[in-house]
Design a protein around this motif. Structure first.
Motif, PDB file in Angstrom:
ATOM      1  N   GLY A 157       0.833  -1.199   0.000  1.00 33.29           N
ATOM      2  CA  GLY A 157       0.000   0.000   0.000  1.00 33.29           C
ATOM      3  C   GLY A 157       0.861   1.239   0.000  1.00 33.29           C
ATOM      4  O   GLY A 157       1.530   1.515   1.009  1.00 33.29           O
ATOM      5  N   ARG A 158       0.845   1.971  -1.096  1.00 35.19           N
ATOM      6  CA  ARG A 158       1.687   3.157  -1.215  1.00 35.19           C
ATOM      7  C   ARG A 158       1.384   4.182  -0.134  1.00 35.19           C
ATOM      8  O   ARG A 158       2.276   4.869   0.355  1.00 35.19           O
ATOM      9  CB  ARG A 158       1.486   3.794  -2.597  1.00 35.19           C
ATOM     10  CG  ARG A 158       2.112   5.159  -2.746  1.00 35.19           C
ATOM     11  CD  ARG A 158       1.985   5.692  -4.143  1.00 35.19           C
ATOM     12  NE  ARG A 158       2.525   7.040  -4.232  1.00 35.19           N
ATOM     13  CZ  ARG A 158       2.780   7.661  -5.387  1.00 35.19           C
ATOM     14  NH1 ARG A 158       2.534   7.054  -6.535  1.00 35.19           N
ATOM     15  NH2 ARG A 158       3.265   8.887  -5.393  1.00 35.19           N
ATOM     16  N   ASP A 159       0.115   4.310   0.235  1.00 34.20           N
ATOM     17  CA  ASP A 159      -0.292   5.342   1.174  1.00 34.20           C
ATOM     18  C   ASP A 159      -0.398   4.831   2.611  1.00 34.20           C
ATOM     19  O   ASP A 159      -0.978   5.499   3.466  1.00 34.20           O
ATOM     20  CB  ASP A 159      -1.644   5.928   0.749  1.00 34.20           C
ATOM     21  CG  ASP A 159      -1.592   6.498  -0.662  1.00 34.20           C
ATOM     22  OD1 ASP A 159      -0.533   7.031  -1.041  1.00 34.20           O
ATOM     23  OD2 ASP A 159      -2.597   6.389  -1.390  1.00 34.20           O
ATOM     24  N   ARG A 160       0.184   3.668   2.860  1.00 31.87           N
ATOM     25  CA  ARG A 160       0.153   3.101   4.212  1.00 31.87           C
ATOM     26  C   ARG A 160       1.556   3.129   4.809  1.00 31.87           C
ATOM     27  O   ARG A 160       2.541   2.802   4.149  1.00 31.87           O
ATOM     28  CB  ARG A 160      -0.370   1.664   4.168  1.00 31.87           C
ATOM     29  CG  ARG A 160      -1.799   1.548   3.660  1.00 31.87           C
ATOM     30  CD  ARG A 160      -2.178   0.086   3.431  1.00 31.87           C
ATOM     31  NE  ARG A 160      -2.041  -0.710   4.653  1.00 31.87           N
ATOM     32  CZ  ARG A 160      -2.211  -2.026   4.688  1.00 31.87           C
ATOM     33  NH1 ARG A 160      -2.502  -2.681   3.577  1.00 31.87           N
ATOM     34  NH2 ARG A 160      -2.078  -2.682   5.823  1.00 31.87           N
ATOM     35  N   SER A 161       1.635   3.512   6.072  1.00 32.28           N
ATOM     36  CA  SER A 161       2.938   3.552   6.727  1.00 32.28           C
ATOM     37  C   SER A 161       3.571   2.169   6.818  1.00 32.28           C
ATOM     38  O   SER A 161       4.795   2.028   6.776  1.00 32.28           O
ATOM     39  CB  SER A 161       2.803   4.151   8.136  1.00 32.28           C
ATOM     40  OG  SER A 161       1.935   3.361   8.936  1.00 32.28           O
ATOM     41  N   SER A 162       2.726   1.148   6.906  1.00 34.74           N
ATOM     42  CA  SER A 162       3.256  -0.215   6.966  1.00 34.74           C
ATOM     43  C   SER A 162       3.991  -0.569   5.682  1.00 34.74           C
ATOM     44  O   SER A 162       4.977  -1.324   5.700  1.00 34.74           O
ATOM     45  CB  SER A 162       2.130  -1.221   7.207  1.00 34.74           C
ATOM     46  OG  SER A 162       1.132  -1.140   6.193  1.00 34.74           O
ATOM     47  N   GLY A 163       3.545  -0.021   4.566  1.00 32.93           N
ATOM     48  CA  GLY A 163       4.232  -0.259   3.305  1.00 32.93           C
ATOM     49  C   GLY A 163       5.626   0.324   3.311  1.00 32.93           C
ATOM     50  O   GLY A 163       6.590  -0.308   2.841  1.00 32.93           O
ATOM     51  N   VAL A 164       5.757   1.526   3.856  1.00 33.64           N
ATOM     52  CA  VAL A 164       7.066   2.173   3.948  1.00 33.64           C
ATOM     53  C   VAL A 164       7.978   1.388   4.886  1.00 33.64           C
ATOM     54  O   VAL A 164       9.147   1.125   4.564  1.00 33.64           O
ATOM     55  CB  VAL A 164       6.916   3.625   4.445  1.00 33.64           C
ATOM     56  CG1 VAL A 164       8.282   4.245   4.711  1.00 33.64           C
ATOM     57  CG2 VAL A 164       6.154   4.455   3.423  1.00 33.64           C
ATOM     58  N   VAL A 165       7.456   1.006   6.038  1.00 33.40           N
ATOM     59  CA  VAL A 165       8.266   0.305   7.044  1.00 33.40           C
ATOM     60  C   VAL A 165       8.750  -1.044   6.526  1.00 33.40           C
ATOM     61  O   VAL A 165       9.944  -1.361   6.572  1.00 33.40           O
ATOM     62  CB  VAL A 165       7.467   0.131   8.346  1.00 33.40           C
ATOM     63  CG1 VAL A 165       8.200  -0.810   9.302  1.00 33.40           C
ATOM     64  CG2 VAL A 165       7.238   1.478   9.007  1.00 33.40           C
ATOM     65  N   ILE A 166       7.827  -1.858   6.018  1.00 35.45           N
ATOM     66  CA  ILE A 166       8.198  -3.200   5.560  1.00 35.45           C
ATOM     67  C   ILE A 166       9.078  -3.117   4.319  1.00 35.45           C
ATOM     68  O   ILE A 166      10.083  -3.829   4.200  1.00 35.45           O
ATOM     69  CB  ILE A 166       6.935  -4.035   5.283  1.00 35.45           C
ATOM     70  CG1 ILE A 166       6.142  -4.231   6.585  1.00 35.45           C
ATOM     71  CG2 ILE A 166       7.303  -5.383   4.676  1.00 35.45           C
ATOM     72  CD1 ILE A 166       4.806  -4.915   6.389  1.00 35.45           C
ATOM     73  N   GLY A 167       8.709  -2.234   3.384  1.00 36.20           N
ATOM     74  CA  GLY A 167       9.509  -2.092   2.176  1.00 36.20           C
ATOM     75  C   GLY A 167      10.921  -1.623   2.468  1.00 36.20           C
ATOM     76  O   GLY A 167      11.897  -2.150   1.908  1.00 36.20           O
ATOM     77  N   ALA A 168      11.047  -0.642   3.362  1.00 39.41           N
ATOM     78  CA  ALA A 168      12.370  -0.124   3.710  1.00 39.41           C
ATOM     79  C   ALA A 168      13.204  -1.175   4.428  1.00 39.41           C
ATOM     80  O   ALA A 168      14.405  -1.314   4.171  1.00 39.41           O
ATOM     81  CB  ALA A 168      12.226   1.122   4.580  1.00 39.41           C
ATOM     82  N   ALA A 169      12.586  -1.928   5.338  1.00 39.17           N
ATOM     83  CA  ALA A 169      13.323  -2.941   6.092  1.00 39.17           C
ATOM     84  C   ALA A 169      13.853  -4.032   5.173  1.00 39.17           C
ATOM     85  O   ALA A 169      15.030  -4.410   5.241  1.00 39.17           O
ATOM     86  CB  ALA A 169      12.428  -3.542   7.170  1.00 39.17           C
ATOM     87  N   ILE A 170      12.992  -4.545   4.306  1.00 40.33           N
ATOM     88  CA  ILE A 170      13.405  -5.615   3.397  1.00 40.33           C
ATOM     89  C   ILE A 170      14.478  -5.120   2.432  1.00 40.33           C
ATOM     90  O   ILE A 170      15.494  -5.789   2.197  1.00 40.33           O
ATOM     91  CB  ILE A 170      12.187  -6.156   2.626  1.00 40.33           C
ATOM     92  CG1 ILE A 170      11.228  -6.876   3.582  1.00 40.33           C
ATOM     93  CG2 ILE A 170      12.625  -7.091   1.498  1.00 40.33           C
ATOM     94  CD1 ILE A 170       9.941  -7.334   2.927  1.00 40.33           C
ATOM     95  N   ALA A 171      14.260  -3.937   1.852  1.00 38.31           N
ATOM     96  CA  ALA A 171      15.192  -3.421   0.852  1.00 38.31           C
ATOM     97  C   ALA A 171      16.546  -3.081   1.458  1.00 38.31           C
ATOM     98  O   ALA A 171      17.593  -3.375   0.873  1.00 38.31           O
ATOM     99  CB  ALA A 171      14.607  -2.187   0.177  1.00 38.31           C
ATOM    100  N   ALA A 172      16.542  -2.461   2.640  1.00 37.54           N
ATOM    101  CA  ALA A 172      17.802  -2.084   3.275  1.00 37.54           C
ATOM    102  C   ALA A 172      18.627  -3.321   3.626  1.00 37.54           C
ATOM    103  O   ALA A 172      19.834  -3.377   3.356  1.00 37.54           O
ATOM    104  CB  ALA A 172      17.532  -1.246   4.521  1.00 37.54           C
TER     105      ALA A 172
END
Length: 250
Positions: A157-172
Motif C-alpha cells: 500500500g503506497r499510502d500506508r505507513s506499513s508499506g514504507v516500514v516493511i519495504g524499507a526494512a526488506i530493501a535495506a
C-alpha cells in the motif's frame, strides 16, 4: 613444526584475516586485480553519467538542498561504527534511504559524493578501487534498494505507513547482503581470498549488519513519513511533493 600444527595455524590465520576490516564493504587499494578494477570503473562512470543526466532533466532545483542534507546525514552515519564480534565493525550504508528520499538517480549521486569524500579525505576505501565501491554500494545499494523498496511498498500500500516500514526494512537488509556477496565475488575473482572463505565471512557478518541498516532506515523514513511525507520521492498520493519529484515526467 609438524604438518597438523602448521595447518591449524594457517587455518586460524585465514579466519583471523578474513574477519578484520580488510573485508569490510569499503575495499582498500591492492585487493582487486586490474580487470575487475577496470570493469567496475567503467560501470561506475556510466552510472555517474546517467545519474547526472537524469537528475538535471528531472529534478527541480529545490531538490538540491535535500540532496545536501541527505549526503551529510549518510556521511555522518557512516562514520559511526558498531562493533561486530571478531574485531571488525559495521555501519550504515544508506543506499536505500537515499533512494527512498531522492529516487535512484539523485540518490546515487549523493552516494558517489559520500564515497569520494571518504576515500580522498579519510582513506575509507582505496582510490584505485573507488569504482568498485561505487558499483557495490551505489548501484546495488541505491538502485537495487530503491526498486525493491518501491515494489514491496506499493504491493502493501503506497499510502500506508506499513508499506514504507516493511519495504524499507526488506530493501535495506537485502541491499547490504547482496552488495557484500558481490564484494566477495570481486575479491575471489581477483585472487585475494578463496571464494568460499570470502563468501561465508562477508555474507555471515553482513546479514547481521543488514539488520542495523534496516533499523536505521526504517526509523529515519518513519520519522519523515510522520512529519514531512512530501519529502519522499514517492510521497503518499494525498500529499504532493514540492521537492523530490519533477514537475512533469512526460
Amino acid at each position: 613444526m609438524d604438518t597438523v600444527a602448521f595447518r591449524g595455524i594457517s587455518s586460524f590465520g585465514w579466519l583471523y584475516w578474513i574477519i578484520q576490516p580488510h573485508l569490510a564493504m569499503h575495499i582498500p587499494d591492492g585487493f582487486l586485480n586490474l580487470p575487475v578494477i577496470l570493469v567496475t570503473w567503467i560501470i561506475a562512470i556510466g552510472l555517474i553519467a546517467l545519474a547526472i543526466r537524469h537528475a538535471q532533466a528531472e529534478y527541480q532545483e529545490r531538490a538540491v538542498p535535500l540532496m545536501g542534507v541527505c549526503a551529510a546525514f549518510i556521511f555522518a552515519a557512516q562514520m559511526i561504527n558498531f562493533p561486530i564480534p571478531g574485531g571488525t565493525s559495521g555501519h550504515l550504508l544508506g543506499g536505500t534511504l537515499a533512494g527512498a528520499l531522492l529516487g535512484p538517480w539523485a540518490g546515487s549521486l549523493v552516494m558517489v559524493a559520500v564515497f569520494i569524500v571518504q576515500g580522498v579525505l579519510f582513506q575509507d576505501g582505496g582510490l584505485t578501487v573507488l569504482g568498485a565501491n561505487i558499483f557495490n554500494m551505489g548501484l546495488i545499494g541505491t538502485f537495487g534498494g530503491y526498486y525493491l523498496y518501491r515494489t514491496v511498498r506499493f504491493a502493501i500500500g503506497r499510502d500506508r505507513s506499513s508499506g514504507v516500514v516493511i519495504g524499507a526494512a526488506i530493501a535495506a537488509w537485502t541491499s547490504v547482503v547482496v552488495a557484500s556477496i558481490i564484494c566477495a565475488l570481486e575479491l575471489a575473482i581477483s585472487g585475494t581470498v578463496p571464494l568460499a572463505v570470502a563468501f561465508s565471512a562477508m555474507a555471515f557478518w553482513h546479514v547481521l549488519i543488514g539488520i542495523g541498516e534496516a533499523l536505521i532506515t526504517v526509523i529515519a523514513l518513519s520519522f519523515i513519513w510522520r512529519t514531512r511525507p512530501e519529502l519522499l520521492y514517492d510521497p503518499p498520493r494525498q500529499t504532493k511533493s514540492p521537492v523530490s519529484r519533477p514537475l512533469s515526467r512526460y
